[in-house]
Design a protein around this motif. Structure first.
Motif, PDB file in Angstrom:
ATOM      1  N   MET A 162       0.857  -1.200   0.000  1.00 33.74           N
ATOM      2  CA  MET A 162       0.000   0.000   0.000  1.00 33.74           C
ATOM      3  C   MET A 162       0.891   1.249   0.000  1.00 33.74           C
ATOM      4  SD  MET A 162      -3.474  -0.311   0.138  1.00 33.74           S
ATOM      5  CE  MET A 162      -3.823   1.327   0.716  1.00 33.74           C
ATOM      6  N   ARG A 213     -12.222   5.483   5.519  1.00 31.92           N
ATOM      7  CA  ARG A 213     -11.897   4.198   6.157  1.00 31.92           C
ATOM      8  C   ARG A 213     -10.442   3.855   5.843  1.00 31.92           C
ATOM      9  NH1 ARG A 213     -17.108   2.604   4.776  1.00 31.92           N
ATOM     10  NH2 ARG A 213     -16.308   1.805   2.812  1.00 31.92           N
ATOM     11  N   ILE A 265      -7.906   1.635   4.553  1.00 32.28           N
ATOM     12  CA  ILE A 265      -7.904   0.431   3.703  1.00 32.28           C
ATOM     13  C   ILE A 265      -6.950  -0.615   4.277  1.00 32.28           C
ATOM     14  CG2 ILE A 265      -7.555  -0.448   1.350  1.00 32.28           C
ATOM     15  CD1 ILE A 265      -7.885   2.441   0.346  1.00 32.28           C
ATOM     16  N   GLY A 267       2.913  -1.812   4.456  1.00 31.77           N
ATOM     17  CA  GLY A 267       2.346  -0.467   4.546  1.00 31.77           C
ATOM     18  C   GLY A 267       3.442   0.573   4.471  1.00 31.77           C
ATOM     19  N   ALA A 292       4.126   7.844   6.555  1.00 29.19           N
ATOM     20  CA  ALA A 292       4.718   9.163   6.339  1.00 29.19           C
ATOM     21  C   ALA A 292       4.766   9.843   7.701  1.00 29.19           C
ATOM     22  CB  ALA A 292       3.856   9.953   5.369  1.00 29.19           C
TER      23      ALA A 292
HETATM   24  N1  CTP Z   1      -3.758   4.100   4.398  1.00 38.02           N
HETATM   25  C1  CTP Z   1      -4.883   3.408   3.989  1.00 38.02           C
HETATM   26  N2  CTP Z   1      -6.124   3.995   4.076  1.00 38.02           N
HETATM   27  C2  CTP Z   1      -6.262   5.248   4.579  1.00 38.02           C
HETATM   28  C3  CTP Z   1      -5.115   5.931   5.015  1.00 38.02           C
HETATM   29  C4  CTP Z   1      -3.862   5.337   4.910  1.00 38.02           C
HETATM   30  O1  CTP Z   1      -4.772   2.268   3.525  1.00 38.02           O
HETATM   31  N3  CTP Z   1      -7.480   5.766   4.635  1.00 38.02           N
HETATM   32  C5  CTP Z   1      -2.452   3.438   4.300  1.00 38.02           C
HETATM   33  C6  CTP Z   1      -1.442   4.086   3.382  1.00 38.02           C
HETATM   34  O2  CTP Z   1      -1.516   3.562   2.071  1.00 38.02           O
HETATM   35  C7  CTP Z   1      -0.113   3.749   4.040  1.00 38.02           C
HETATM   36  C8  CTP Z   1      -0.444   3.600   5.490  1.00 38.02           C
HETATM   37  O3  CTP Z   1      -1.860   3.483   5.557  1.00 38.02           O
HETATM   38  O4  CTP Z   1       0.385   2.506   3.556  1.00 38.02           O
HETATM   39  C9  CTP Z   1       0.013   4.691   6.419  1.00 38.02           C
HETATM   40  O5  CTP Z   1      -0.497   5.933   6.142  1.00 38.02           O
HETATM   41  P1  CTP Z   1      -0.141   7.205   7.081  1.00 38.02           P
HETATM   42  O6  CTP Z   1      -0.853   8.377   6.535  1.00 38.02           O
HETATM   43  O7  CTP Z   1       1.337   7.317   7.301  1.00 38.02           O
HETATM   44  O8  CTP Z   1      -0.691   6.775   8.470  1.00 38.02           O
HETATM   45  P2  CTP Z   1      -2.092   6.854   9.142  1.00 38.02           P
HETATM   46  O9  CTP Z   1      -2.461   5.473   9.522  1.00 38.02           O
HETATM   47  O10 CTP Z   1      -3.046   7.585   8.280  1.00 38.02           O
HETATM   48  O11 CTP Z   1      -1.785   7.613  10.484  1.00 38.02           O
HETATM   49  P3  CTP Z   1      -1.379   9.155  10.786  1.00 38.02           P
HETATM   50  O12 CTP Z   1      -1.875   9.991   9.669  1.00 38.02           O
HETATM   51  O13 CTP Z   1      -2.037   9.395  12.099  1.00 38.02           O
HETATM   52  O14 CTP Z   1       0.123   9.139  10.918  1.00 38.02           O
END
Ligand code: CTP
Length: 397
Positions: A269, A301, A303, A318, A321
């Motif tokens: 992802m 949501r 994913i 995963g 960032a």
């Molecule tokens: N991701 C996902 N679905 C979302 C948001 C993020 O599948 N709605 C996946 C991204 O593709 C990535 C991973 O989650 O592989 C991490 O995304 P990141 O933005 O770093 O983390 P978050 O879980 O969104 O946490 P935060 O923003 O609080 O750091």
């Protein structure tokens, strides 16, 4: 044993092509040589005939030996095309798709990995036009063995000297191995940003270019996987051979990913999925005068989290960032999303990560093994990521 096609073009360093040929033979492979007309003026093709045990191909149309469709037959058999030495001219022709001799026609027909070892005068190598051509080819997945600095045939000192034959052979053999290491696996990669629409023309998005995910997909193809690329909107050129599915909004990406998840073996992802979308989406363009008082955002949501909950043996990768506490935050995400590997980027650094050509990352697997990838191109990082996935897969079995 694989069939390797060795393209030889007219640089004085072409005598070193003999050592390249020998190196591949020593590793147990068969080599077919293609020379350009000018190369055949510098050195007789007879030399390569006797070294390779095959008649060297030069002309597209040869009265004695009708090669006219041979480029197609040979393209199907070839496991790798190596061009060493490669002149500025052949690189320009490959980049532009010019097919006016056997070698350039063969390049367009071949689906195997391509490795180019340039050799030319420094000014030609550093000329913006050559740099552009190299960049274009790299973007299409062509690999380069960079020339070294040293004494050049023109008497100058500088960049442009053909890399050492050993180095060319080593890289070529790596590409051959990569081609098979993921054979039989289905890899699902997501890439790029998502767009959360307010109305048919306005959206909320982020700075992701899609480069990282496209490189991850490209590398998986090179290693022999079947690749499904679910991509948000980007300007990147899709890697040849991937099944490309476009998805705009997070909800659409989720639908496309979940549909294909049960049949996937590995999911990466890399998409920067929006964390928020608008609570309501207008069907018609909102008029200026009707500007809403406040815009309500709702979380999308996750994913990846859903995949973690539903996984049945799939290997889940995963991205994270982060701007602070990269390692600690990445470790939390590995657990909370039930990942097998996380690629954590520090996005606070200029010229790295989002919308950049280079990246730097910390890779952590479910057992806590850490790989520190210093600043490198996204192309190179994609190799580090796949090496880490393969290492974890190996120890999982
Ligand atoms: N991701 C996902 N679905 C979302 C948001 C993020 O599948 N709605 C996946 C991204 O593709 C990535 C991973 O989650 O592989 C991490 O995304 P990141 O933005 O770093 O983390 P978050 O879980 O969104 O946490 P935060 O923003 O609080 O750091």
């Amino acid at each position: 044993m694989a069939k390797i096609v060795l393209g030889v073009t007219s640089s004085v360093s072409l005598y070193k092509a003999c050592e390249v040929l020998r190196g591949f033979q020593k590793a147990g492979h068969e080599v077919q040589v293609i020379m350009t007309r000018n190369a055949a003026k510098l050195v007789s093709p007879l030399l390569f005939n006797s070294l390779s045990g095959h008649r060297t191909i030069i002309e597209l149309f040869d009265e004695d030996h009708p090669w006219s469709v041979a480029h197609i037959a040979l393209a199907k058999e070839a496991a790798l095309l190596v061009v060493a030495p490669a002149t500025a001219n052949i690189i320009a022709k490959f980049a532009a798709g010019v097919a006016d001799d056997f070698l350039s026609t063969f390049y367009l027909a071949v689906g195997a990995p391509v490795l180019i070892a340039p050799a030319m005068n420094e000014a030609m190598f550093l000329h913006p036009q050559t740099r552009d051509n190299v960049t274009r080819l790299r973007r299409r997945g062509v690999e380069f063995v960079e020339p070294a600095k040293g004494h050049l045939a023109c008497g100058d000192e500088g960049w442009g000297r053909l890399a050492e034959p050993d180095e060319i052979v080593r890289r070529g053999l790596e590409l051959l191995k990569e081609k098979v290491s993921l054979a039989g696996r289905t890899v699902l990669v997501t890439a790029g940003p998502t767009r959360e629409y307010l109305d048919p023309v306005r959206y909320l998005s982020n700075r992701s270019s899609g480069k990282m995910g496209y490189e991850v997909a490209r590398e998986a193809l090179l290693r022999g996987a079947r690749v499904i690329l679910v991509s948000g909107p980007t300007h990147e050129i899709p890697p040849a051979g991937a099944e490309l599915i476009r998805a705009d909004a997070a909800a659409e990406m989720e639908r496309e990913v979940l549909k294909r998840f049960p049949k996937s073996d590995i999911v990466v992802m890399a998409a920067a999925v929006a964390d928020f979308s608008f609570a309501a989406r207008a069907d018609r363009k909102i008029k200026k005068q009707a500007l809403p008082e406040d815009l309500k955002l709702v979380p999308t949501r996750d994913i990846l989290k859903t995949l973690g909950e539903r996984k049945k043996g799939q290997f889940l990768v995963g991205f994270a960032a982060e701007t602070d506490d990269v390692k600690a935050n990445a470790l939390k995400k590995i657990k909370s999303k039930r990942l097998d590997l996380i690629v954590a980027n520090d996005v606070s650094k200029q010229g790295l990560g989002f919308d950049a050509d280079d990246n730097q990352a910390l890779l952590i697997d479910a057992r806590g093994r850490v790989t520190d990838a210093p600043r490198m191109s996204k192309r190179e990082l994609s190799r580090v990521i796949w090496d880490a996935i393969e290492a974890s897969l190996g120890s999982k079995r």
